[in-house]
Design a protein around this motif. Structure first.
Motif, PDB file in Angstrom:
ATOM      1  N   ARG A  79       7.906  10.179  60.602  1.00 54.82           N
ATOM      2  CA  ARG A  79       6.953   9.420  61.423  1.00 54.82           C
ATOM      3  C   ARG A  79       6.687   8.048  60.798  1.00 54.82           C
ATOM      4  NH1 ARG A  79       1.329  12.075  63.047  1.00 54.82           N
ATOM      5  NH2 ARG A  79       2.685  13.081  64.556  1.00 54.82           N
ATOM      6  N   GLU A  83       7.370   4.505  62.686  1.00 56.36           N
ATOM      7  CA  GLU A  83       6.202   3.706  63.064  1.00 56.36           C
ATOM      8  C   GLU A  83       6.053   2.437  62.232  1.00 56.36           C
ATOM      9  OE1 GLU A  83       2.875   6.361  62.889  1.00 56.36           O
ATOM     10  OE2 GLU A  83       3.349   7.250  64.854  1.00 56.36           O
ATOM     11  N   HIS A 111      10.356   6.794  68.613  1.00 56.82           N
ATOM     12  CA  HIS A 111       9.020   6.277  68.339  1.00 56.82           C
ATOM     13  C   HIS A 111       8.011   6.742  69.384  1.00 56.82           C
ATOM     14  CE1 HIS A 111       5.818   3.169  68.519  1.00 56.82           C
ATOM     15  NE2 HIS A 111       5.945   3.180  67.193  1.00 56.82           N
TER      16      HIS A 111
ATOM     17  N   ASP B 326      12.430  13.068  63.788  1.00 56.35           N
ATOM     18  CA  ASP B 326      12.001  14.208  62.970  1.00 56.35           C
ATOM     19  C   ASP B 326      12.841  15.434  63.313  1.00 56.35           C
ATOM     20  OD1 ASP B 326      10.950  15.273  65.325  1.00 56.35           O
ATOM     21  OD2 ASP B 326       8.967  14.408  64.965  1.00 56.35           O
TER      22      ASP B 326
END
Lengths: 224, 409
Positions: A79, A83, A111, B326
Motif C-alpha cells: 500500500r 500510495e 492504487h 498486494d
C-alpha cells in the motif's frame, strides 16, 4: 525549512555475511532531488530499495513520509508503494501484453480506480500522445522509459525513485528524460531520489551523496 | 482493468492457456463421464444381480396362524408404491407327496407355482410373472410346462425315480392323486432339485387348497443398505419414517409389499440383499475413486502448466508488486485467469464427458444413456476444483516473488 520526507538512523542491510549497506544516517527534505552515486556494489540500489519499501533493512530505523517502514506488513508495504512512491527502473519494465496506456492504467488499478482519460493525459505530458495504443515491443527505449515515468507519476506520489533510469538510453534520450523529470517535479513537487553512476545525470539534482562499499563517504550540493 | 489484463493475457499466451484449458477439460470430462455412468452402472448391475434370485420372501404371519396367503392378493404387489422396482414375483404352494413312476415310489415335495403368468392388473401395466422370470439361472433340460398336467422335476428327484423328460409321474397326496407329464428336468444346485414343480392351480386342486399359496418370492431393485436403512422403523420419528419409506431399501420395499398382502410377513433374504448391497457399494466406491484420481491427475497437470507459466511471468508479477499490487490483487488476477479457463474447460468437459459416457455405455452395456441435468453443474464445479487445487502451489510461488531480486538491472 522543509520537513524531512526520509529519515534513516543506523540503516543497515546485510545479505548473509555481506554488508551491502553499513549503518547510514540520512535525512532528505521534502521536495529535494537527491542523487546517489557510487560504483557497482556500493549500496546505492540497496538504499533505493529500502527507501521504496521493496526491501527490509537488517537493522536501524527508516521513516518515509512519516511512516515507520519497519512496522509495516507485506501488504502495508504494498500500500505504501502504490500510495506514496513512484519507481522508474533502468530496464524500463512493462507488462508486455498491455499497451502504453494500459500499462499506466495498471498502476491506477492497483492504487484505486483506473481512469483512461487521466492515463492518456499523463502519456501526453511525457510526449507520447501518439503512442497510446502501442505495446512495449513497438516503442523505443526512450519511449518506454517515458511510459514508465508516466506510470510512476500517475498516482501523484510524494517520492519518485529512479534506479539508473537513463542507464540504457543514449545521450539525446537521457537529456530528454531528465528535462521531463525536472518539469514534472516543478509541477508536482515530489521528492526525487536518483541512483546513477553518471556524473552528468547526478548534476541535475540538488544534492549528491556518494556511497562506497555501503558507506556514505561524501556529499555535496549542486551548484546553481 | 482486470478484464483488460485478463483478456490481453489470454490473447498473448494462447499456447500456455490452451495447455491449462486442456488439462481442466480432460479432468472434467473424465469426472463427468464416470459420474454420469455411475448411476447407470449401478442400475444395470442391480438388474444383473436380480438374476441371482429373489431378495424378498413373503410368508403367512405367525399372528395369522402361519397358514396360507391368498392368491387373490398377489396382483396387489404390482400396485404398491415401489411397484416399478419390483421386477418379478412368484407364488408357491407346497405339499408333501409320494411320487410314483415306472414302478418306483419316492417321497418328496410337490410345488405349485406360476411359470409364466400373464398378469393384468386394472390401471397398471400388463406384466408376466413367474418362476421363469425370477430364477433365470435354473437349467431346464426339456421345456417349461404349458398345460395344467405338465410339470418339471428336480434333477435329484428325477434320478431317484429314474425318469427323464417325457415320463409320467403320479403324485399322491392324502385324499387324492394327479398324473403329471414331465416336460423338463431342472438343475438349480439347491433344494429345488428334490421337488416337482407343477402349475399352481393344479397343485391347489390336488392339495384341496384352492386360492391359497404358502409363500411368495419377490425380486426387487433396491439400494445398498446403510446404517439408516438398518434402523428399526418402529423407533423412527415421522420424518425419518417417511425418508426410510421413500428410499428403496430392501426393508422398506418388503414393508411396502407386506402392507398389501393380508396376513403376511415380508422379510428380506439377507444373503442375497447383503451381497448385492456390498457389491454395489464397492462398485460405487471404485467409480468415485477413479473420479478423484482423474481430477487429481488433472490438477497436477494444471499445476505443472501454471508453474511453467509463472516462471515465465515472474518479471510481470515482480513489476506488479513493485508498483503496489498486494497479495489479494495479485491473487485475483491469477485466480481470475484460472477460473475463466476452468469455466471454459468445465463446459467442454461436460460436452466431452457426455460423449465419453455414451461411448462407455454403448460399449459395455449395449445401451444409450441420457446425461442428467445435474451433470452440468458437476462438470463446472469439478473444473473449478481442479483449477483451484492446481493453482495453490503456483500462486504461493507467485506471491513469494521478490521484486528486488527479479527486477534487478
Amino acid at each position: 525549512m522543509s520537513e524531512n520526507i526520509i529519515e534513516t538512523n543506523g540503516l543497515t542491510r546485510n545479505y548473509g555475511d555481506i554488508c551491502a549497506l553499513k549503518p547510514l544516517d540520512l535525512q532528505v527534505p521534502e521536495g529535494e532531488w537527491l542523487s546517489v552515486m557510487g560504483h557497482s556494489g556500493s549500496g546505492k540500489s540497496t538504499l533505493m530499495n529500502l527507501v521504496g519499501g521493496l526491501d527490509r533493512p537488517s537493522a536501524g530505523s527508516l521513516r518515509v513520509g512519516g511512516k515507520d517502514l519497519l512496522a509495516l506488513t507485506e501488504d502495508g508495504l504494498a500500500r505504501f508503494r502504490r500510495e506514496s512512491v513512484g519507481i522508474i527502473f533502468q530496464q524500463h519494465h512493462m507488462v508486455p501484453y498491455l499497451t502504453a496506456v494500459e500499462n499506466v492504467m495498471m498502476a491506477q488499478y492497483f492504487h484505486s480506480v483506473p481512469d483512461e482519460a487521466e492515463a492518456r493525459s499523463a502519456l501526453e505530458r511525457v510526449g507520447l500522445g501518439h503512442r497510446l495504443k502501442n505495446r512495449p515491443g513497438e516503442l523505443s527505449g526512450g519511449e518506454q522509459q517515458r511510459v514508465c515515468i508516466a506510470r510512476a507519476i500517475i498516482n501523484s506520489p510524494k517520492l519518485l525513485l529512479g534506479d539508473e533510469p537513463t542507464g540504457n538510453l543514449d545521450h539525446k534520450s537521457t537529456i530528454m528524460v531528465m528535462e521531463l523529470l525536472k518539469e514534472l517535479r516543478a509541477e508536482e513537487r515530489f521528492t526525487v531520489i536518483m541512483v546513477t553512476h553518471n556524473q552528468e545525470v547526478a548534476a541535475w539534482g540538488d544534492r549528491t551523496i556518494y556511497l562506497d562499499d555501503g558507506v556514505l563517504v561524501r556529499e555535496e550540493r549542486t551548484a546553481g | 482493468m482486470l478484464f483488460r489484463i485478463l483478456k490481453n493475457s489470454f490473447l498473448k499466451r494462447p499456447k500456455a492457456i490452451f495447455l491449462i484449458f486442456l488439462s481442466i477439460a480432460m479432468g472434467s470430462a473424465v469426472a463427468t463421464a464416470f459420474l454420469g455412468i455411475a448411476g447407470e452402472i449401478s442400475h444395470k448391475m442391480a438388474l444383473e444381480l436380480r438374476s441371482y434370485g429373489a431378495n424378498i420372501l413373503i410368508e403367512p404371519s405367525a399372528a395369522e396362524g402361519g397358514g396360507f396367503l391368498r392368491e387373490e392378493d398377489l396382483p396387489k404387489i404390482k400396485t404398491v408404491f415401489w411397484k416399478y422396482n419390483i421386477t418379478g414375483f412368484t407364488p408357491y404352494l407346497f405339499g408333501i407327496a409320494e411320487f410314483s413312476a415306472g414302478g418306483r415310489k419316492e417321497r418328496g415335495v410337490v410345488s405349485g407355482t406360476w411359470f409364466t403368468k400373464q398378469l393384468e392388473v386394472p390401471g397398471e401395466e400388463f406384466s408376466i410373472q413367474g418362476i421363469k422370470g425370477i430364477a433365470p439361472w435354473w437349467e431346464v433340460q426339456g421345456r417349461w410346462p404349458e398345460d395344467a398336467d405338465e410339470a418339471i422335476i428336480g434333477a435329484s428327484l428325477a434320478k431317484r425315480l429314474n425318469i427323464s423328460s417325457g415320463s409320467d409321474v403320479t403324485t399322491i397326496v392324502r385324499g387324492g392323486n394327479q398324473k403329471f407329464r414331465i416336460v423338463g428336468v431342472v438343475t438349480t444346485g439347491g433344494y429345488e432339485e428334490e421337488q416337482l414343480f407343477a402349475p399352481l392351480v393344479t397343485v391347489q386342486s390336488l392339495l384341496q387348497q384352492q386360492g391359497k399359496v404358502s409363500r411368495v418370492q419377490v425380486s426387487a431393485l433396491t439400494v445398498p443398505m446403510d446404517d439408516f436403512g438398518k434402523k428399526d422403523p418402529t423407533t423412527m420419528t415421522k420424518d425419518e419414517y417417511e425418508k426410510w419409506y421413500c428410499t428403496a431399501y430392501v426393508t422398506s420395499v418388503a414393508k411396502n409389499v407386506e402392507e398389501v398382502m393380508a396376513g403376511s410377513r415380508a422379510k428380506p433374504i439377507w444373503q442375497i440383499a447383503s451381497a448385492e448391497g456390498a457389491l454395489l457399494k464397492k462398485l460405487n466406491s471404485v467409480m468415485l475413486l477413479l473420479t478423484v484420481l482423474a481430477l487429481g491427475a488433472s490438477a497436477t497437470a494444471v499445476s505443472t502448466s501454471l508453474m511453467a507459466s509463472m516462471a515465465e511471468r515472474s518479471p510481470e508479477i515482480a513489476l506488479m508488486k513493485a508498483i503496489g499490487a498486494d497479495r489479494f490483487q495479485i491473487s485475483s488476477i491469477f485466480i481470475g485467469e484460472t477460473l475463466i479457463i476452468s469455466l471454459a474447460g468445465g463446459v467442454s468437459g461436460y460436452l466431452l464427458g457426455g460423449q465419453l459416457a455414451e461411448l462407455i455405455s454403448r460399449t459395455v452395456f449395449n445401451s444409450t444413456i441420457a446425461s442428467p441435468l445435474w451433470l452440468f453443474p458437476t462438470a463446472i464445479i469439478s473444473a473449478f476444483v481442479v483449477a483451484i487445487a492446481g493453482s495453490i502451489v503456483p500462486l504461493r510461488r507467485a506471491l513469494l516473488i521478490e521484486p528486488v531480486t527479479v527486477l534487478k538491472g
